[in-house]
Design a protein around this motif. Structure first.
Motif, mmCIF file in Angstrom:
data_model
loop_
_atom_site.group_PDB
_atom_site.id
_atom_site.type_symbol
_atom_site.label_atom_id
_atom_site.label_comp_id
_atom_site.label_asym_id
_atom_site.label_seq_id
_atom_site.Cartn_x
_atom_site.Cartn_y
_atom_site.Cartn_z
ATOM 1 N N GLN A 167 0.814 -1.210 0.000
ATOM 2 C CA GLN A 167 0.000 0.000 0.000
ATOM 3 C C GLN A 167 0.850 1.264 0.000
ATOM 4 O O GLN A 167 0.570 2.210 -0.732
ATOM 5 N N LYS A 168 1.902 1.302 0.828
ATOM 6 C CA LYS A 168 2.647 2.547 1.001
ATOM 7 C C LYS A 168 4.026 2.541 0.342
ATOM 8 O O LYS A 168 4.613 3.605 0.146
ATOM 9 N N LEU A 169 4.544 1.366 0.004
ATOM 10 C CA LEU A 169 5.897 1.307 -0.559
ATOM 11 C C LEU A 169 5.880 0.841 -2.011
ATOM 12 O O LEU A 169 6.173 1.600 -2.924
ATOM 13 N N LEU A 170 5.522 -0.429 -2.223
ATOM 14 C CA LEU A 170 5.591 -0.962 -3.580
ATOM 15 C C LEU A 170 4.524 -0.368 -4.494
ATOM 16 O O LEU A 170 4.798 -0.088 -5.669
ATOM 17 N N GLY A 171 3.312 -0.189 -3.987
ATOM 18 C CA GLY A 171 2.218 0.298 -4.830
ATOM 19 C C GLY A 171 2.556 1.570 -5.588
ATOM 20 O O GLY A 171 2.406 1.625 -6.822
ATOM 21 N N PRO A 172 3.007 2.621 -4.887
ATOM 22 C CA PRO A 172 3.379 3.841 -5.615
ATOM 23 C C PRO A 172 4.482 3.612 -6.648
ATOM 24 O O PRO A 172 4.492 4.250 -7.700
ATOM 25 N N VAL A 173 5.408 2.674 -6.358
ATOM 26 C CA VAL A 173 6.467 2.359 -7.320
ATOM 27 C C VAL A 173 5.874 1.723 -8.577
ATOM 28 O O VAL A 173 6.216 2.105 -9.708
ATOM 29 N N LEU A 174 4.981 0.765 -8.400
ATOM 30 C CA LEU A 174 4.369 0.123 -9.561
ATOM 31 C C LEU A 174 3.543 1.125 -10.356
ATOM 32 O O LEU A 174 3.561 1.115 -11.599
ATOM 33 N N ASN A 175 2.818 1.985 -9.657
ATOM 34 C CA ASN A 175 2.020 2.993 -10.355
ATOM 35 C C ASN A 175 2.886 3.920 -11.195
ATOM 36 O O ASN A 175 2.465 4.389 -12.255
ATOM 37 N N GLU A 176 4.100 4.177 -10.735
ATOM 38 C CA GLU A 176 4.980 5.128 -11.407
ATOM 39 C C GLU A 176 5.871 4.469 -12.461
ATOM 40 O O GLU A 176 6.107 5.044 -13.533
ATOM 41 N N PHE A 177 6.372 3.251 -12.184
ATOM 42 C CA PHE A 177 7.435 2.692 -13.024
ATOM 43 C C PHE A 177 7.081 1.384 -13.720
ATOM 44 O O PHE A 177 7.784 0.977 -14.652
ATOM 45 N N ALA A 178 6.027 0.683 -13.286
ATOM 46 C CA ALA A 178 5.746 -0.644 -13.833
ATOM 47 C C ALA A 178 5.221 -0.571 -15.262
ATOM 48 O O ALA A 178 4.613 0.424 -15.672
ATOM 49 N N THR A 179 5.436 -1.643 -16.001
ATOM 50 C CA THR A 179 4.883 -1.761 -17.348
ATOM 51 C C THR A 179 3.399 -2.109 -17.245
ATOM 52 O O THR A 179 2.931 -2.586 -16.199
ATOM 53 N N PRO A 180 2.640 -1.889 -18.303
ATOM 54 C CA PRO A 180 1.223 -2.307 -18.287
ATOM 55 C C PRO A 180 1.060 -3.792 -17.954
ATOM 56 O O PRO A 180 0.115 -4.183 -17.257
ATOM 57 N N GLU A 181 1.972 -4.615 -18.445
ATOM 58 C CA GLU A 181 1.905 -6.054 -18.178
ATOM 59 C C GLU A 181 2.133 -6.346 -16.696
ATOM 60 O O GLU A 181 1.456 -7.205 -16.107
ATOM 61 N N GLN A 182 3.083 -5.640 -16.079
ATOM 62 C CA GLN A 182 3.334 -5.831 -14.645
ATOM 63 C C GLN A 182 2.144 -5.382 -13.810
ATOM 64 O O GLN A 182 1.774 -6.039 -12.832
ATOM 65 N N LYS A 183 1.529 -4.276 -14.201
ATOM 66 C CA LYS A 183 0.349 -3.811 -13.464
ATOM 67 C C LYS A 183 -0.795 -4.811 -13.597
ATOM 68 O O LYS A 183 -1.493 -5.097 -12.617
ATOM 69 N N ALA A 184 -0.987 -5.353 -14.794
ATOM 70 C CA ALA A 184 -2.053 -6.330 -15.008
ATOM 71 C C ALA A 184 -1.809 -7.600 -14.203
ATOM 72 O O ALA A 184 -2.757 -8.262 -13.762
#
Length: 400
Positions: A93-110
């Motif tokens: 919620q507070k650490l990885l989530g913002p990182v994925l929202n900012e840097f992850a690929t569409p495939e990683q988010k999916a």
């Protein structure tokens, strides 16, 4: 800084309180919140929140979150702590989530976001290593590219909840030939991957939430790299710069002070209430004043975060130092107020009691108090040691 309360926050607080009173199962309230709740509680609570549209209370609307302001987030945390709801998974919620929202690929988010929202995947953090805690850039766990996989070898330590987690976000060294910060990358790793071994560490509070985690030729798909290779240090700085206003854990401090006031007005020593003893009353007043001061500082940092003021980073470090030191003082005072009962290690609040041996009322109150005091001995270490925070403050002051 205007400290007058925002009228809109009162109605928002009532909305949150109404939700907690009417839509949260009774067995998910009244929980201890000094550490992360059990895996089953965290996942159930996440499903409840997600069904209400609050599955990501700390994220922007564009990322599927609530889009709440920082003051609203503080109200939400405050009300949840008061109701004793389980914790969410703080790592995602507070650490990885913002990182994925900012840097992850569409495939990683999916791949990961639906599981996060639905409460189907818990995470742990693989940063610290033996000899590489505060000096994170000196980490030695290496990842070597072999075709379409990275082969990971090394060790992480103090891996909180690795034994309950499904995935880990991991810092690894992918290039040993460049400046140490430039050779670090950020990987997402399934904890069921062959070659991962988790060894428990029993901490001073007699709990198992810490672990050593070993990686022996662990093959990680290269598609699990977040950002570019070598961008791990920049991503980590982004990760650590989120949510400064919550570092003091103000709701927990308020709850501890409420418990302390209850003990002060009910506990007797030599026939006299604790609150009527001048020395204890003075200590209680000082702690209460410090909590109120921390509360004002939280509001100040929250307002600066709203304005994207970079000075919030430095004030966040100050808040981390003052807040964690205050946690230690209040938890010590709670044990002191319990007298002889505070010196006994009663069953943890998460543990089931033997019906044949019920606890006395004060013994029930004392459950977990000593454990919390011992746990908070580490609060000035985890999340960035006080020494590191003071270095951040000193560097900022030097620049001024």
């Amino acid at each position: 800084m205007d400290f007058h309360p925002d009228p809109s926050l009162a109605s928002f607080r009532q909305e949150v309180r109404q939700f907690l009173q009417t839509q949260v199962p009774a067995d998910l309230k009244g929980q201890p919140r000094s550490t992360r709740s059990t895996r089953e509680q965290v996942m159930r609570w996440q499903k409840v929140l997600n069904a209400h549209g609050w599955g990501a209370p700390y994220w922007a609307k564009k990322d599927g979150g609530t889009g709440w302001s920082v003051p609203q987030i503080l109200v939400f945390d405050d009300e949840c702590a008061a109701a004793g709801t389980p914790t969410q998974d703080p790592f995602v919620q507070k650490l990885l989530g913002p990182v994925l929202n900012e840097f992850a690929t569409p495939e990683q988010k999916a791949e990961h976001m639906p599981a996060v929202f639905n409460g189907e995947r818990l995470w742990c953090q693989g940063f610290s290593e033996p000899g590489s805690g505060s000096d994170l850039a000196s980490l030695r766990t290496r990842a070597e590219l072999d075709g379409d996989h990275y082969v990971v070898n090394g060790q992480k330590i103090w891996t909180s909840y690795a034994h309950e987690s499904d995935w880990i976000f991991l810092l690894v060294r992918t290039n040993p030939e460049v400046k140490k910060q430039a050779g670090i990358s950020f990987l997402l790793v399934d904890m069921k991957t062959p070659g991962i071994t988790v060894r428990p560490i029993r901490s001073i509070d007699d709990s198992h939430h810490l672990n050593e985690t070993f990686f022996d030729n662990v093959r990680v798909p290269a598609k699990n790299l977040v950002g570019a290779e070598g961008a791990g240090w920049s991503i980590t700085k982004f990760l650590l710069n989120n949510e400064h206003a919550t570092t003091a854990d103000l709701p927990v401090q308020k709850r501890y002070m409420q418990q302390l006031r209850q003990l002060a007005t009910t506990q007797r020593v030599g026939g006299e209430l604790l609150i009527d003893q001048p020395e204890f009353a003075l200590k209680l007043a000082r702690l209460d004043a410090e909590v109120q001061a921390i509360g004002m500082m939280v509001q100040r940092v929250a307002a600066m975060e709203q304005e994207h003021n970079p000075a919030s980073h430095t004030l966040g470090s100050m808040l981390k130092i003052r807040g964690t030191e205050l946690q230690q003082k209040i938890s010590e005072c709670l044990v002191e107020a319990l007298g002889d009962y505070g010196a006994v290690a009663y069953p943890d609040p998460h543990e089931d009691l033997d019906p044949a041996q019920p606890l006395l009322p004060l013994q029930e109150v004392a459950r977990g108090m000593a454990n919390n005091m011992f746990f908070h001995r580490a609060s000035t270490i985890y999340g960035g040691t006080s020494e590191v925070q003071r270095s951040i403050i000193a560097k900022m002051l030097f620049q001024l």
